[in-house]
Design a protein around this motif. Sequence first.
Motif, PDB file in Angstrom:
ATOM      1  N   LEU A   8      34.691  33.167  29.176  1.00 49.99           N
ATOM      2  CA  LEU A   8      35.011  34.450  29.812  1.00 49.99           C
ATOM      3  C   LEU A   8      36.517  34.650  29.942  1.00 49.99           C
ATOM      4  O   LEU A   8      37.039  35.738  29.679  1.00 49.99           O
ATOM      5  CB  LEU A   8      34.357  34.538  31.191  1.00 49.99           C
ATOM      6  N   LEU A   9      37.237  33.594  30.317  1.00 45.52           N
ATOM      7  CA  LEU A   9      38.692  33.691  30.442  1.00 45.52           C
ATOM      8  C   LEU A   9      39.354  33.931  29.091  1.00 45.52           C
ATOM      9  O   LEU A   9      40.309  34.712  28.988  1.00 45.52           O
ATOM     10  CB  LEU A   9      39.250  32.434  31.124  1.00 45.52           C
ATOM     11  N   ASP A  10      38.846  33.303  28.050  1.00 51.02           N
ATOM     12  CA  ASP A  10      39.371  33.539  26.700  1.00 51.02           C
ATOM     13  C   ASP A  10      39.124  34.983  26.258  1.00 51.02           C
ATOM     14  O   ASP A  10      39.995  35.611  25.658  1.00 51.02           O
ATOM     15  CB  ASP A  10      38.743  32.580  25.685  1.00 51.02           C
ATOM     16  N   ARG A  11      37.944  35.504  26.553  1.00 51.23           N
ATOM     17  CA  ARG A  11      37.633  36.899  26.212  1.00 51.23           C
ATOM     18  C   ARG A  11      38.513  37.868  26.993  1.00 51.23           C
ATOM     19  O   ARG A  11      38.959  38.879  26.459  1.00 51.23           O
ATOM     20  CB  ARG A  11      36.161  37.184  26.481  1.00 51.23           C
ATOM     21  N   LEU A  12      38.785  37.542  28.242  1.00 53.25           N
ATOM     22  CA  LEU A  12      39.669  38.370  29.065  1.00 53.25           C
ATOM     23  C   LEU A  12      41.086  38.345  28.505  1.00 53.25           C
ATOM     24  O   LEU A  12      41.744  39.378  28.355  1.00 53.25           O
ATOM     25  CB  LEU A  12      39.647  37.874  30.505  1.00 53.25           C
ATOM     26  N   LYS A  13      41.553  37.175  28.138  1.00 51.30           N
ATOM     27  CA  LYS A  13      42.904  37.027  27.591  1.00 51.30           C
ATOM     28  C   LYS A  13      43.062  37.791  26.281  1.00 51.30           C
ATOM     29  O   LYS A  13      44.095  38.417  26.033  1.00 51.30           O
ATOM     30  CB  LYS A  13      43.201  35.537  27.376  1.00 51.30           C
ATOM     31  N   SER A  14      42.052  37.776  25.444  1.00 50.24           N
ATOM     32  CA  SER A  14      42.124  38.445  24.141  1.00 50.24           C
ATOM     33  C   SER A  14      41.963  39.959  24.249  1.00 50.24           C
ATOM     34  O   SER A  14      42.173  40.673  23.275  1.00 50.24           O
ATOM     35  CB  SER A  14      41.057  37.884  23.200  1.00 50.24           C
ATOM     36  N   GLY A  15      41.575  40.436  25.418  1.00 53.75           N
ATOM     37  CA  GLY A  15      41.383  41.873  25.601  1.00 53.75           C
ATOM     38  C   GLY A  15      39.979  42.354  25.269  1.00 53.75           C
ATOM     39  O   GLY A  15      39.699  43.549  25.323  1.00 53.75           O
ATOM     40  N   GLU A  16      39.112  41.439  24.940  1.00 51.13           N
ATOM     41  CA  GLU A  16      37.725  41.779  24.607  1.00 51.13           C
ATOM     42  C   GLU A  16      37.001  42.377  25.823  1.00 51.13           C
ATOM     43  O   GLU A  16      36.147  43.246  25.676  1.00 51.13           O
ATOM     44  CB  GLU A  16      37.017  40.526  24.109  1.00 51.13           C
ATOM     45  N   ILE A  17      37.342  41.864  27.014  1.00 50.17           N
ATOM     46  CA  ILE A  17      36.816  42.422  28.251  1.00 50.17           C
ATOM     47  C   ILE A  17      38.003  42.744  29.163  1.00 50.17           C
ATOM     48  O   ILE A  17      39.090  42.170  29.013  1.00 50.17           O
ATOM     49  CB  ILE A  17      35.824  41.461  28.961  1.00 50.17           C
ATOM     50  N   GLU A  18      37.826  43.666  30.106  1.00 45.96           N
ATOM     51  CA  GLU A  18      38.921  44.107  30.961  1.00 45.96           C
ATOM     52  C   GLU A  18      39.065  43.280  32.231  1.00 45.96           C
ATOM     53  O   GLU A  18      40.158  43.165  32.774  1.00 45.96           O
ATOM     54  CB  GLU A  18      38.727  45.572  31.351  1.00 45.96           C
ATOM     55  N   SER A  19      37.957  42.737  32.723  1.00 49.19           N
ATOM     56  CA  SER A  19      38.009  41.983  33.976  1.00 49.19           C
ATOM     57  C   SER A  19      36.807  41.057  34.083  1.00 49.19           C
ATOM     58  O   SER A  19      35.832  41.192  33.347  1.00 49.19           O
ATOM     59  CB  SER A  19      38.039  42.935  35.173  1.00 49.19           C
ATOM     60  N   ILE A  20      36.930  40.110  35.022  1.00 41.63           N
ATOM     61  CA  ILE A  20      35.838  39.196  35.350  1.00 41.63           C
ATOM     62  C   ILE A  20      35.589  39.328  36.847  1.00 41.63           C
ATOM     63  O   ILE A  20      36.523  39.223  37.643  1.00 41.63           O
ATOM     64  CB  ILE A  20      36.204  37.739  35.039  1.00 41.63           C
ATOM     65  N   THR A  21      34.349  39.581  37.218  1.00 37.13           N
ATOM     66  CA  THR A  21      33.984  39.651  38.630  1.00 37.13           C
ATOM     67  C   THR A  21      33.354  38.329  39.039  1.00 37.13           C
ATOM     68  O   THR A  21      32.399  37.864  38.418  1.00 37.13           O
ATOM     69  CB  THR A  21      32.992  40.805  38.881  1.00 37.13           C
ATOM     70  N   VAL A  22      33.941  37.728  40.073  1.00 37.71           N
ATOM     71  CA  VAL A  22      33.459  36.435  40.564  1.00 37.71           C
ATOM     72  C   VAL A  22      32.935  36.635  41.986  1.00 37.71           C
ATOM     73  O   VAL A  22      33.654  37.100  42.864  1.00 37.71           O
ATOM     74  CB  VAL A  22      34.603  35.385  40.559  1.00 37.71           C
ATOM     75  N   GLU A  23      31.682  36.282  42.191  1.00 43.64           N
ATOM     76  CA  GLU A  23      31.068  36.395  43.510  1.00 43.64           C
ATOM     77  C   GLU A  23      31.431  35.182  44.355  1.00 43.64           C
ATOM     78  O   GLU A  23      31.838  34.139  43.842  1.00 43.64           O
ATOM     79  CB  GLU A  23      29.549  36.521  43.375  1.00 43.64           C
ATOM     80  N   LYS A  24      31.259  35.313  45.638  1.00 44.27           N
ATOM     81  CA  LYS A  24      31.632  34.277  46.606  1.00 44.27           C
ATOM     82  C   LYS A  24      31.031  32.916  46.268  1.00 44.27           C
ATOM     83  O   LYS A  24      31.718  31.892  46.309  1.00 44.27           O
ATOM     84  CB  LYS A  24      31.178  34.721  47.997  1.00 44.27           C
ATOM     85  N   ASP A  25      29.756  32.876  45.907  1.00 43.61           N
ATOM     86  CA  ASP A  25      29.089  31.603  45.635  1.00 43.61           C
ATOM     87  C   ASP A  25      29.533  30.944  44.328  1.00 43.61           C
ATOM     88  O   ASP A  25      29.280  29.771  44.102  1.00 43.61           O
ATOM     89  CB  ASP A  25      27.571  31.770  45.661  1.00 43.61           C
ATOM     90  N   GLU A  26      30.225  31.684  43.448  1.00 45.94           N
ATOM     91  CA  GLU A  26      30.729  31.151  42.180  1.00 45.94           C
ATOM     92  C   GLU A  26      32.204  30.772  42.253  1.00 45.94           C
ATOM     93  O   GLU A  26      32.728  30.150  41.334  1.00 45.94           O
ATOM     94  CB  GLU A  26      30.581  32.194  41.073  1.00 45.94           C
ATOM     95  N   PHE A  27      32.890  31.172  43.320  1.00 39.33           N
ATOM     96  CA  PHE A  27      34.345  31.097  43.368  1.00 39.33           C
ATOM     97  C   PHE A  27      34.899  29.695  43.144  1.00 39.33           C
ATOM     98  O   PHE A  27      35.806  29.494  42.335  1.00 39.33           O
ATOM     99  CB  PHE A  27      34.885  31.662  44.684  1.00 39.33           C
TER     100      PHE A  27
END
Length: 62
Positions: free
Chosen positions: A7-26
Amino acid sequence: MTDYNELLDRLKSGEIESITVEKDEFLSFRTVLIAREDFKHFRGEAFHHGKTIYKYTEEPSK
């Protein structure tokens, strides 16, 4: 289990705009995030109820 590095690689490449992380995943997400060399390029914005939205920035945070 979620592949946070992918997910972080996809965010860095611009493939996705953001990542939403919920409290239990933080904590799991943060462990993966801070292990990366480019972790200062990811900026999280916290919201109510423990939800955090991460975006990639060209300039690293200080």
